[in-house]
Design a protein around this motif. Structure first.
Motif, PDB file in Angstrom:
ATOM      1  N   PRO A 165     -12.566 -31.586  35.738  1.00  0.00           N
ATOM      2  CA  PRO A 165     -13.443 -31.057  34.503  1.00  0.00           C
ATOM      3  C   PRO A 165     -13.386 -32.068  33.552  1.00  0.00           C
ATOM      4  CG  PRO A 165     -11.920 -29.501  35.312  1.00  0.00           C
ATOM      5  CD  PRO A 165     -11.198 -30.628  36.002  1.00  0.00           C
ATOM      6  N   ALA A 166     -14.291 -31.909  32.714  1.00  0.00           N
ATOM      7  CA  ALA A 166     -14.451 -32.713  31.279  1.00  0.00           C
ATOM      8  C   ALA A 166     -13.511 -32.070  30.214  1.00  0.00           C
ATOM      9  CB  ALA A 166     -15.870 -32.855  30.889  1.00  0.00           C
ATOM     10  N   ARG A 192      -9.830 -29.367  29.202  1.00  0.00           N
ATOM     11  CA  ARG A 192      -9.304 -28.736  30.448  1.00  0.00           C
ATOM     12  C   ARG A 192      -9.038 -29.953  31.467  1.00  0.00           C
ATOM     13  NH1 ARG A 192      -6.891 -23.992  31.201  1.00  0.00           N
ATOM     14  NH2 ARG A 192      -7.107 -23.097  33.347  1.00  0.00           N
ATOM     15  N   GLY A 193      -9.750 -30.884  31.428  1.00  0.00           N
ATOM     16  CA  GLY A 193      -9.648 -31.904  32.279  1.00  0.00           C
ATOM     17  C   GLY A 193      -8.222 -32.722  32.009  1.00  0.00           C
ATOM     18  N   HIS A 194      -7.754 -32.880  30.638  1.00  0.00           N
ATOM     19  CA  HIS A 194      -6.625 -33.496  30.092  1.00  0.00           C
ATOM     20  C   HIS A 194      -5.675 -32.915  30.757  1.00  0.00           C
ATOM     21  CE1 HIS A 194      -4.195 -35.608  27.932  1.00  0.00           C
ATOM     22  NE2 HIS A 194      -3.512 -34.624  27.199  1.00  0.00           N
ATOM     23  N   LYS A 195      -5.743 -31.410  30.786  1.00  0.00           N
ATOM     24  CA  LYS A 195      -4.652 -30.774  31.266  1.00  0.00           C
ATOM     25  C   LYS A 195      -4.108 -30.968  32.939  1.00  0.00           C
ATOM     26  CE  LYS A 195      -4.780 -26.966  27.949  1.00  0.00           C
ATOM     27  NZ  LYS A 195      -4.982 -25.578  27.661  1.00  0.00           N
ATOM     28  N   TYR A 196      -5.578 -31.174  33.632  1.00  0.00           N
ATOM     29  CA  TYR A 196      -5.493 -31.305  35.102  1.00  0.00           C
ATOM     30  C   TYR A 196      -4.841 -32.761  35.160  1.00  0.00           C
ATOM     31  CZ  TYR A 196      -8.664 -28.007  37.271  1.00  0.00           C
ATOM     32  OH  TYR A 196      -9.385 -26.829  37.589  1.00  0.00           O
ATOM     33  N   ALA A 197      -5.116 -33.725  34.540  1.00  0.00           N
ATOM     34  CA  ALA A 197      -4.360 -35.171  34.465  1.00  0.00           C
ATOM     35  C   ALA A 197      -3.064 -35.092  34.359  1.00  0.00           C
ATOM     36  CB  ALA A 197      -5.037 -36.136  33.547  1.00  0.00           C
ATOM     37  N   LEU A 198      -2.480 -34.166  33.420  1.00  0.00           N
ATOM     38  CA  LEU A 198      -1.098 -33.976  33.091  1.00  0.00           C
ATOM     39  C   LEU A 198      -0.425 -33.417  34.167  1.00  0.00           C
ATOM     40  CD1 LEU A 198      -1.297 -32.721  29.224  1.00  0.00           C
ATOM     41  CD2 LEU A 198      -0.517 -35.012  30.029  1.00  0.00           C
TER      42      LEU A 198
END
Length: 743
Positions: free
Chosen positions: A298-299, A302-308
Motif C-alpha cells: 500500500p502507499a 501503511r506501506g512503510h509498516k509493511y516494509a518494516l
C-alpha cells in the motif's frame, strides 16, 4: 425441520442473556430453533437458559461440562442444529425487530444462496447506535446472487460470522468447523466466502452488536493469547493451498493477514509489553513466507509498516511507535494539569494525604449518603470487629447527624480534615451508595459497594429508558461505579441487573445481604425487645406500612386514608408508618398517635428491628418486600397506581402477577383483605414461598461473615450456603409472646 437454526454460545452473560433471547423469541417470524450452548458458565447463565427452555420448546440447551471457548461451543451447537440455514448470535447481542422475517424473505427471493450477508449496528451504553461503517458494501446493486470474485470488496467487512446466514449443506460440503482460539472467526469467514458459488446481501441492520463498556470483548484483553492469530491464518492458507481453484485469493488474503497482524501490534490493551518483539518477529516470518509474487505494498504510512515487517525491522517500528506515544503523552499531560486545577476544590490537604502511604488497617464506612450508621455497611462493620479487630473502623457522617451516631462508633464529620485524611489513606471504603465525585480511587484501595435493596424499579443505565424518572448524568454515574472492586448481591436476579446497568470491572459477590443476617439469626428475646422498644403491647397486631417514593408526584400524597384505615381495622391493630411525613396537622391522626394506634417510625435508625417487631408488612413498590420476605411473614402489596408507576419508572417484573403475597389495588380491598385474614392464608403463603426462593436465595444468616472473609481477609472461597429448606428465620411476634407466657 425448522428453516433457521440460531446457534447461541453462552458464557458469563447473565446480565444480557434475557435481552438476547427475548429479541429472538419476540420475532414475528417463527420457523426457527435456538441451540443455546452453556459453555460451563460460572454465573447464572445456564439457569436462565433452562428457564427459557421450559417456557418455549424452540429452545434447546446444551450444558458443556467444561469451558471450551467460543469456537468449540459453536461447534457443539452446530452438531445439534437441524435448520436449512445456520445463523450465529453472540449471547450479549440482539436481533433487530423483524430481522428473521427479512432474512427469510431475502433467502427466498435470491433462490437460497449458500451465504446471505446482512448488516449490523454497534450499540453503546449511552443509547447511541452506529451502523457498520462499511454498510455501503451491502447495497443491493447488480445481480441478486454472485460470487465473491464479483464483489471482492466484501472481504473488507469485519471478520465475523454472526452477520451471515449459512446454508447447512454448504457447511457440510466444506467441512467447516470452528478452531479453538481467540480469532476463530477468521478461518471460518474467509474460507466460506472464497468458496461460495452463490452469495447474496441484505441491506438491513439485523444484529445489534453490543459494545460492552466493561471490556467484555476478550480481544481487548492483554494476553499472549493474541499469538493465536498466527495459527488461524496458517489454517486459512492451508485451506487455500489445498484448493488450486482458490489460488487467486492468496494476494487479498495476504493483505488481510498483514493488516490483522498490524492491528494486534498497534492496538493498546492486547499484547504484553515483553511479548511485542516476539510477536513482530513471527509476523515478519509469516510475511516473508507468504509474500505473493509481484505484490504491491500500500502507499503511504501503511506501506512503510509493511516494509518494516518484510525487513523484520522491529527496532524501527518500535521507535516510530514511541515517537507517536510521546506526542500523545504531551497532550495527556496537558489534560492532567487541567484536571488537577479543577480538583483544587478538594483542597491542598486532601492532595497531600493522597501522597501518603495507604493504611492497610483502616476501613471507612458510609450509608445512605452519610446520613446514618445502618444497612449493609453497619452489619459488615460489626462482623469486621469480630473477625478482624485489628482493622480500625471509621464512619463518615454528615455534620448534622453526628449526634445520632451510636455510642462506641468512631465517626468523622463529612467534609472535615479527618474525613479527607481517612478517605485518602483507608485501604477499604464501604458504602451502600456511591461516594462523592471528589473522592479519588487510589491504586491499592478496595471499594466495596453493598447496595441497599433488590431492584423492582429500573436502576442505573436502565433509567435512560424512563427519562421522566431522573435527570441523572449517566457518564458521571459510571465514573463513580468504576471505583468499585466488589458489588454485593442477595440473589442472582440482582447480580444480573447490577452487571448490566453498572457495566464496570468489579467482582460480583453473591453473599446475601449482611443487614438481613439478623432476620435469620434473631432470638425470641430480640423480637420481644424490638416490640417493647416501640411500645407495642402484648396481643397487639402490628402492621408495618412502608410506601416508596413516586417520581411522578411533586410532593407526597398518602395512598391511604390513615384515620379511616385505623378505625376499620379496630383497636387491636397498630400501624407503624415508615417513609414520608403524613397528616401531621390532623387532630384525628394526632389522637391516633397518642393512643399508640399509629406509630411514626420514619426516623428509626434500624429498619431491621421494625421488621422483627411487625406481624406483617404492607408496601407498594419498596425493596423492603425482598428483605422482609426472609422472615417468611405475610406481605401485602398495596398498589393502587401500578399502571402509572410502572410506566413512569419502569420495573423488572410485573409485581401484580408475581407478588410476595396478597395484592390490593384499593383501600377498600386492602381493608377487606386484612379483616378476613386472607393476607395470611394458604394462597398468599404459596406466593410468598415462590418469591422467597427467587429473591432470598443467598440470605442464610452468614452474609456478613462471607463479605469480611472475602474482602478483608482475602479468602478466595466463599462459605457454603445453608440449603434453603434447612434455613431458619427469626420467630414471629406470636411465637415470642407464647414463650414469655409459658415462662
Amino acid at each position: 425441520m425448522p428453516r433457521l437454526s440460531l446457534v447461541v454460545p453462552v458464557y458469563k452473560v447473565q446480565g444480557y442473556l434475557p435481552e438476547c433471547l427475548d429479541s429472538i423469541l419476540g420475532q414475528s417470524y417463527t420457523d426457527f430453533e435456538i441451540i443455546a450452548v452453556d459453555d460451563c458458565s460460572p454465573d447464572g447463565s445456564g439457569a436462565i437458559l433452562d428457564q427459557y427452555a421450559e417456557r418455549d420448546a424452540r429452545i434447546h440447551v446444551i450444558h458443556l461440562t467444561e469451558n471450551v471457548g467460543l469456537g468449540r461451543a459453536r461447534n457443539a451447537g452446530l452438531e445439534k442444529a437441524r435448520g436449512d440455514y445456520i445463523l450465529f448470535l453472540d449471547s450479549d447481542d440482539t436481533l433487530s425487530d423483524g430481522a428473521l422475517a427479512a432474512i427469510s424473505e431475502r433467502l427466498e427471493a435470491t433462490g437460497d444462496p449458500e451465504i446471505l450477508i446482512y448488516d449490523y449496528a454497534r450499540t453503546y451504553w449511552d443509547g447511541q447506535i452506529r451502523r457498520n461503517q462499511r454498510a455501503d458494501l451491502l447495497k443491493e446493486e447488480g445481480p441478486d446472487v454472485f460470487r465473491l470474485a464479483d464483489r471482492p470488496q466484501l472481504l473488507n467487512l469485519l471478520q465475523i460470522v454472526w452477520n451471515k446466514a449459512y446454508r447447512r449443506d454448504f457447511i457440510d460440503r466444506l467441512g467447516l468447523t470452528f478452531p479453538p482460539g481467540y480469532y476463530e472467526d477468521a478461518p471460518w469467514t474467509f474460507c466460506s466466502l472464497i468458496s461460495a458459488e452463490r452469495m447474496a446481501v441484505l441491506d438491513r441492520v439485523c444484529v445489534y452488536y453490543r459494545q460492552r463498556r466493561e471490556g467484555g470483548n476478550i480481544l481487548k484483553t492483554v494476553s499472549r493469547k493474541h499469538f493465536d492469530v498466527f495459527d488461524q491464518y496458517r489454517r486459512v492458507f492451508e485451506f487455500v493451498d489445498a484448493r488450486e481453484e482458490l489460488a487467486q485469493w492468496r494476494t487479498p488474503l495476504f493483505r488481510k493477514m498483514v493488516d490483522h497482524y498490524l492491528t494486534v501490534l498497534e492496538r493498546p490493551g492486547r499484547l504484553p509489553q515483553n511479548a511485542r518483539a516476539e510477536f513482530f518477529r513471527r509476523a515478519s516470518a509469516d510475511y516473508r513466507a507468504r509474500l505473493p509474487k509481484d505484490f504491491q505494498r500500500p502507499a503511504g504510512g501503511r506501506g512503510h509498516k509493511y516494509a518494516l515487517l518484510e525487513r523484520n525491522a522491529y527496532a524501527a517500528m518500535a521507535s516510530a511507535t514511541a515517537a507517536l506515544k510521546l506526542r500523545r503523552s504531551v497532550k495527556n499531560r496537558a489534560r492532567t494539569v487541567l484536571s488537577r486545577s479543577k480538583r483544587s476544590a478538594m483542597g491542598v490537604f486532601y492532595q497531600s494525604q493522597l501522597r501518603l502511604p495507604i493504611d492497610e488497617n483502616l476501613a471507612v464506612f458510609s450509608a445512605y449518603w452519610s446520613r446514618s450508621v445502618s444497612c449493609n455497611p453497619a452489619a459488615i462493620d460489626a462482623e469486621l470487629a469480630r473477625l478482624a479487630p485489628h482493622i480500625r473502623r471509621v464512619w463518615a457522617i454528615r455534620p448534622d447527624a453526628m449526634d445520632q451516631v451510636p455510642e462506641g462508633v468512631e465517626a468523622v464529620p463529612l467534609g472535615s480534615r479527618e474525613y479527607w485524611a481517612a478517605m485518602a489513606r483507608a485501604k477499604y471504603l464501604v458504602n451502600n451508595v456511591n461516594f462523592a465525585d471528589a473522592v479519588v480511587k487510589r491504586e491499592g484501595q478496595i471499594h466495596l459497594q453493598t447496595h441497599h435493596g433488590t431492584p423492582l424499579k429500573t436502576m442505573g443505565l436502565d433509567q435512560q429508558k424512563y427519562p421522566a424518572s431522573t435527570n441523572m448524568d449517566f457518564a458521571k454515574l459510571l465514573e463513580r461505579c468504576d471505583r468499585w472492586d466488589f458489588s454485593l448481591s442477595s440473589n442472582s436476579f440482582s447480580t444480573a441487573v447490577w452487571e448490566r446497568v453498572y457495566p464496570c470491572s468489579y467482582v460480583s459477590l453473591e453473599t446475601g445481604y449482611p443487614r438481613n443476617d439478623i432476620l435469620v439469626n434473631a432470638s425470641f428475646e430480640d423480637v420481644r425487645r424490638a416490640r417493647a422498644e416501640l411500645g407495642l403491647a402484648a396481643g397487639t397486631k402490628a402492621f408495618l406500612y412502608m410506601p416508596t417514593h413516586r417520581e411522578y408526584q411533586p410532593g407526597f400524597t398518602p395512598a391511604l386514608d390513615l384515620a379511616r384505615f385505623a378505625e376499620e381495622l379496630g383497636p387491636d391493630v397498630t400501624l407503624m408508618l415508615r417513609g414520608h411525613y403524613f397528616y401531621g396537622n390532623s387532630p384525628h391522626i394526632a389522637e391516633l398517635r397518642r393512643s399508640g394506634r399509629i406509630i411514626d417510625v420514619s426516623g428509626h435508625p434500624r429498619v431491621e428491628e421494625l421488621y422483627l417487631a411487625a406481624d406483617a408488612l404492607i408496601t407498594d413498590y419498596s425493596s423492603a418486600m425482598f428483605d422482609y420476605a426472609v422472615l417468611d411473614r405475610p406481605i401485602i402489596i398495596y398498589a393502587p397506581d401500578w399502571d402509572i408507576y410502572s410506566a413512569v419508572r419502569g420495573t423488572y417484573f410485573n409485581l401484580l402477577e408475581e407478588p410476595p403475597g396478597a395484592v390490593a389495588t384499593s383501600q377498600a380491598e386492602l381493608i377487606r383483605l386484612l379483616g378476613s385474614d386472607e393476607y395470611s392464608g394458604p394462597d398468599a403463603a404459596e406466593r410468598r414461598a415462590a418469591f422467597r426462593r427467587r429473591f432470598c436465595e443467598f440470605d442464610d444468616g452468614r452474609a456478613a461473615e462471607r463479605v469480611v472473609r472475602r474482602v478483608f481477609l482475602g479468602e478466595e472461597s466463599l462459605l457454603p450456603f445453608v440449603p434453603f429448606a434447612e434455613r431458619s428465620h427469626a420467630p414471629t411476634p406470636d411465637q415470642a409472646l407464647e414463650l414469655v407466657e409459658r415462662a
